[in-house]
Design a protein around this motif. Structure first.
Motif, mmCIF file in Angstrom:
data_model
loop_
_atom_site.group_PDB
_atom_site.id
_atom_site.type_symbol
_atom_site.label_atom_id
_atom_site.label_comp_id
_atom_site.label_asym_id
_atom_site.label_seq_id
_atom_site.Cartn_x
_atom_site.Cartn_y
_atom_site.Cartn_z
ATOM 1 N N ILE A 1 0.646 -1.191 -0.229
ATOM 2 C CA ILE A 1 -0.113 0.127 -0.104
ATOM 3 C C ILE A 1 0.873 1.223 0.028
ATOM 4 O O ILE A 1 0.584 2.007 -0.692
ATOM 5 C CB ILE A 1 -1.039 0.040 1.198
ATOM 6 N N LEU A 2 1.888 1.204 0.870
ATOM 7 C CA LEU A 2 2.877 2.342 0.833
ATOM 8 C C LEU A 2 3.485 2.630 -0.524
ATOM 9 O O LEU A 2 3.579 3.739 -0.806
ATOM 10 C CB LEU A 2 3.803 2.360 2.032
ATOM 11 N N SER A 3 4.080 1.453 -1.077
ATOM 12 C CA SER A 3 4.679 1.976 -2.184
ATOM 13 C C SER A 3 3.757 2.264 -3.556
ATOM 14 O O SER A 3 4.257 3.089 -4.158
ATOM 15 C CB SER A 3 5.633 0.474 -2.719
ATOM 16 N N THR A 4 2.619 1.801 -3.367
ATOM 17 C CA THR A 4 1.548 2.157 -4.314
ATOM 18 C C THR A 4 1.239 3.686 -4.189
ATOM 19 O O THR A 4 1.331 4.381 -5.197
ATOM 20 C CB THR A 4 0.411 1.457 -4.100
ATOM 21 N N ILE A 5 1.017 4.118 -3.051
ATOM 22 C CA ILE A 5 0.903 5.561 -2.562
ATOM 23 C C ILE A 5 2.147 6.379 -3.148
ATOM 24 O O ILE A 5 1.762 7.495 -3.703
ATOM 25 C CB ILE A 5 0.555 5.791 -1.398
ATOM 26 N N ALA A 6 3.183 6.030 -2.733
ATOM 27 C CA ALA A 6 4.369 6.676 -3.192
ATOM 28 C C ALA A 6 4.617 6.691 -4.508
ATOM 29 O O ALA A 6 5.297 7.825 -4.922
ATOM 30 C CB ALA A 6 5.726 6.193 -2.220
ATOM 31 N N GLY A 7 4.466 5.765 -4.974
ATOM 32 C CA GLY A 7 4.891 5.702 -6.543
ATOM 33 C C GLY A 7 3.900 6.528 -7.254
ATOM 34 O O GLY A 7 4.114 7.210 -8.510
ATOM 35 N N SER A 8 2.542 6.757 -6.712
ATOM 36 C CA SER A 8 1.584 7.767 -7.647
ATOM 37 C C SER A 8 1.899 9.164 -7.074
ATOM 38 O O SER A 8 1.554 10.223 -8.009
ATOM 39 C CB SER A 8 0.392 7.220 -7.603
ATOM 40 N N ALA A 9 2.316 9.275 -5.741
ATOM 41 C CA ALA A 9 2.315 10.607 -5.398
ATOM 42 C C ALA A 9 3.594 11.440 -5.608
ATOM 43 O O ALA A 9 3.528 12.786 -5.747
ATOM 44 C CB ALA A 9 1.804 10.805 -3.893
ATOM 45 N N LEU A 10 4.704 10.805 -5.696
ATOM 46 C CA LEU A 10 5.920 11.403 -5.702
ATOM 47 C C LEU A 10 6.014 12.011 -6.913
ATOM 48 O O LEU A 10 6.835 13.180 -6.828
ATOM 49 C CB LEU A 10 7.113 10.751 -5.096
ATOM 50 N N PRO A 11 5.844 11.637 -8.068
ATOM 51 C CA PRO A 11 6.333 12.088 -9.434
ATOM 52 C C PRO A 11 5.561 13.745 -9.549
ATOM 53 O O PRO A 11 6.100 14.543 -10.112
ATOM 54 C CB PRO A 11 5.659 11.297 -10.408
ATOM 55 N N PHE A 12 4.430 13.565 -9.046
ATOM 56 C CA PHE A 12 3.747 15.002 -8.978
ATOM 57 C C PHE A 12 4.493 15.875 -8.003
ATOM 58 O O PHE A 12 4.346 17.164 -8.316
ATOM 59 C CB PHE A 12 2.168 14.831 -8.287
#
Length: 64
Positions: free
Chosen positions: A14-25
């Motif tokens: 769950i954490l990696s999914t959130i980080a992978g989608s939010a950090l590029p923004f």
């Protein structure tokens, strides 16, 4: 031990999914190239947090 590893896998996924989608923004807002900055940063952050989460859950289970 199985509970610790299993729960860690769920939490880190769950954490990696959130980080992978939010950090590029976030990197785009900071005027960095999202493609170059996010992959190494996400990998490092998720690995470090994965070990920390595993040890925290093991500590809770063992009640130390």
């Amino acid at each position: 031990m199985v509970i610790s590893v299993g729960s860690r896998l769920i939490i880190i996924t769950i954490l990696s999914t959130i980080a992978g989608s939010a950090l590029p923004f976030l990197f785009k807002a900071l005027k960095f190239d999202p493609a170059l900055m996010s992959a190494p940063f996400i990998t490092t952050a998720v690995d470090v947090l994965g070990v920390a989460i595993y040890l925290y859950i093991a500590r809770l289970i063992l009640q130390i």
